[in-house]
Design an enzyme around this catalytic site. Structure first.
Site, mmCIF file in Angstrom:
data_model
loop_
_atom_site.group_PDB
_atom_site.id
_atom_site.type_symbol
_atom_site.label_atom_id
_atom_site.label_comp_id
_atom_site.label_asym_id
_atom_site.label_seq_id
_atom_site.Cartn_x
_atom_site.Cartn_y
_atom_site.Cartn_z
ATOM 1 N N SER A 7 24.941 41.711 -28.932
ATOM 2 C CA SER A 7 23.655 41.125 -28.561
ATOM 3 C C SER A 7 23.309 41.584 -27.150
ATOM 4 C CB SER A 7 23.739 39.602 -28.603
ATOM 5 O OG SER A 7 22.683 39.063 -27.833
ATOM 6 N N HIS A 32 21.895 43.705 -31.989
ATOM 7 C CA HIS A 32 21.272 42.387 -32.135
ATOM 8 C C HIS A 32 20.320 42.142 -30.961
ATOM 9 C CE1 HIS A 32 21.254 38.209 -33.667
ATOM 10 N NE2 HIS A 32 21.177 37.862 -32.395
ATOM 11 N N ASP A 34 17.574 39.509 -29.313
ATOM 12 C CA ASP A 34 17.143 38.109 -29.308
ATOM 13 C C ASP A 34 15.745 37.978 -28.712
ATOM 14 O OD1 ASP A 34 19.512 36.648 -30.292
ATOM 15 O OD2 ASP A 34 20.480 37.614 -28.588
ATOM 16 N N MET A 36 12.880 35.325 -27.728
ATOM 17 C CA MET A 36 12.678 33.888 -27.461
ATOM 18 C C MET A 36 11.306 33.680 -26.832
ATOM 19 S SD MET A 36 16.376 32.930 -25.853
ATOM 20 C CE MET A 36 17.902 33.635 -26.518
ATOM 21 N N HIS A 65 16.420 38.910 -34.015
ATOM 22 C CA HIS A 65 16.581 37.467 -34.219
ATOM 23 C C HIS A 65 15.423 36.765 -33.505
ATOM 24 C CE1 HIS A 65 19.389 33.764 -33.195
ATOM 25 N NE2 HIS A 65 18.375 33.438 -33.982
ATOM 26 N N MET A 67 13.569 33.772 -32.256
ATOM 27 C CA MET A 67 13.658 32.346 -31.917
ATOM 28 C C MET A 67 12.293 31.953 -31.374
ATOM 29 S SD MET A 67 17.457 32.519 -30.330
ATOM 30 C CE MET A 67 17.355 34.305 -30.254
ATOM 31 N N MET A 136 24.119 29.963 -36.712
ATOM 32 C CA MET A 136 24.217 29.860 -35.254
ATOM 33 C C MET A 136 25.384 28.947 -34.909
ATOM 34 S SD MET A 136 21.357 31.294 -33.466
ATOM 35 C CE MET A 136 22.285 30.951 -32.086
ATOM 36 N N ASP A 172 26.576 33.817 -34.933
ATOM 37 C CA ASP A 172 25.992 34.154 -33.630
ATOM 38 C C ASP A 172 26.147 32.990 -32.662
ATOM 39 O OD1 ASP A 172 24.408 35.119 -31.560
ATOM 40 O OD2 ASP A 172 22.517 34.977 -32.670
HETATM 41 C C1 DX5 Z 1 21.625 32.762 -28.469
HETATM 42 C C2 DX5 Z 1 21.468 34.129 -29.077
HETATM 43 C C3 DX5 Z 1 22.717 34.907 -29.170
HETATM 44 C C4 DX5 Z 1 23.376 35.173 -27.840
HETATM 45 C C5 DX5 Z 1 24.837 35.304 -28.091
HETATM 46 O O1 DX5 Z 1 20.503 31.990 -28.724
HETATM 47 O O2 DX5 Z 1 20.951 34.045 -30.382
HETATM 48 O O3 DX5 Z 1 22.532 36.117 -29.891
HETATM 49 O O4 DX5 Z 1 22.932 36.349 -27.227
HETATM 50 O O5 DX5 Z 1 25.467 35.410 -26.867
HETATM 51 P P1 DX5 Z 1 26.970 34.904 -26.686
HETATM 52 O O6 DX5 Z 1 27.816 35.766 -27.573
HETATM 53 O O7 DX5 Z 1 27.239 35.097 -25.236
HETATM 54 O O8 DX5 Z 1 26.998 33.464 -27.106
HETATM 55 ZN ZN ZN Z 2 20.931 35.934 -31.582
#
Ligand code: DX5
Ligand code: ZN
Length: 220
Positions: A7, A32, A34, A36, A65, A67, A136, A172
């Site tokens: 990620s 990956h 993220d 947000m 992903h 969010m 998650m 994740d």
């Molecule tokens: C959190 C993300 C993850 C995050 C994971 O909301 O969806 O993908 O980057 O990071 P670690 O492995 O540090 O928990």
């Molecule tokens: Zn993620």
């Protein structure tokens, strides 16, 4: 064979090209990403223009992903930007089946993410509409949080639900080498890791360590 999905949330955003090159050279399977929105989760990251740039640089499939609230408004934009897999949160989608069809019609593989408090039964009637389930193992929003142990049981339940379908089961949040064998044993097929990889002195080595830790399958 377990897939490793670094990620990039934990990478240096000013040097994403280097981060990608390192994990690709180490044999990572997916990248990956993220997204947000500061509403669905209390944090803000990147959007379509950055994904377009990542797409140009990366050889690996982009595992995006989302969010974000109302993800159905953004599906086509993210697929056009380069998402190969597009995952939406069940909690953000009142019309989940429609949203998953929309992703496939736009040309990507469709994923559903479940936050820690969301029961797997929400997937019961969309099992044939999805290509990936993302369990998650932290509450979404931030990298570097601690792995929630009830995730093992949830992964087993999701694996039972998906049955013989070709569905990836991704985990994740807080994933470290110490969790990898038990996650694989519970049925996970993709391990997402941010801080365990990009927080390490040598991210390439961290990818290899996570993979070898996962290959020792233990009973969950
Ligand atoms: C959190 C993300 C993850 C995050 C994971 O909301 O969806 O993908 O980057 O990071 P670690 O492995 O540090 O928990
Ligand atoms: Zn993620």
């Amino acid at each position: 064979m377990i897939k490793i999905a670094p990620s990039i949330l934990s990478a240096d955003f000013a040097a994403l090209g280097d981060a990608i090159a390192r994990v690709e050279a180490a044999g990572a399977d997916l990248l990956h990403v993220d997204v947000m929105d500061g509403h669905f989760v209390p944090n803000l990251t990147i959007g379509p223009p950055v994904i377009e740039s990542l797409r140009k640089r990366a050889r690996l499939p982009l595992d995006v992903h989302l969010m974000i609230e109302e993800p159905e408004r953004w599906v086509e934009t993210y697929v056009r930007a380069g998402a190969d897999l597009l995952t939406v949160h069940a909690e953000a989608c009142p019309h989940l089946q429609r949203c998953l069809s929309q992703i496939r019609e736009a040309g990507a593989r469709a994923g559903v993410a479940l936050s820690p408090g969301t029961p797997p039964g929400i997937l019961d009637y969309v099992l044939d509409d999805l290509d990936l389930v993302l369990v998650m193992s932290v509450n979404p929003g931030f990298g570097g949080q601690a792995f929630i142990p009830s995730s093992y049981a949830k992964i087993r339940q999701v694996r039972t639900l998906t049955g013989r379908r070709a569905v990836e089961l991704s985990v994740d949040g807080g994933v470290k080498p110490e969790h990898a064998a038990r996650l694989a044993g519970a049925g996970a097929s993709v391990l997402v890791a941010g801080s365990a990889i990009f927080g390490a002195a040598d991210p390439g080595q961290a990818v290899r360590e996570l993979r070898s830790a996962a290959e020792v399958v233990k009973l969950a």
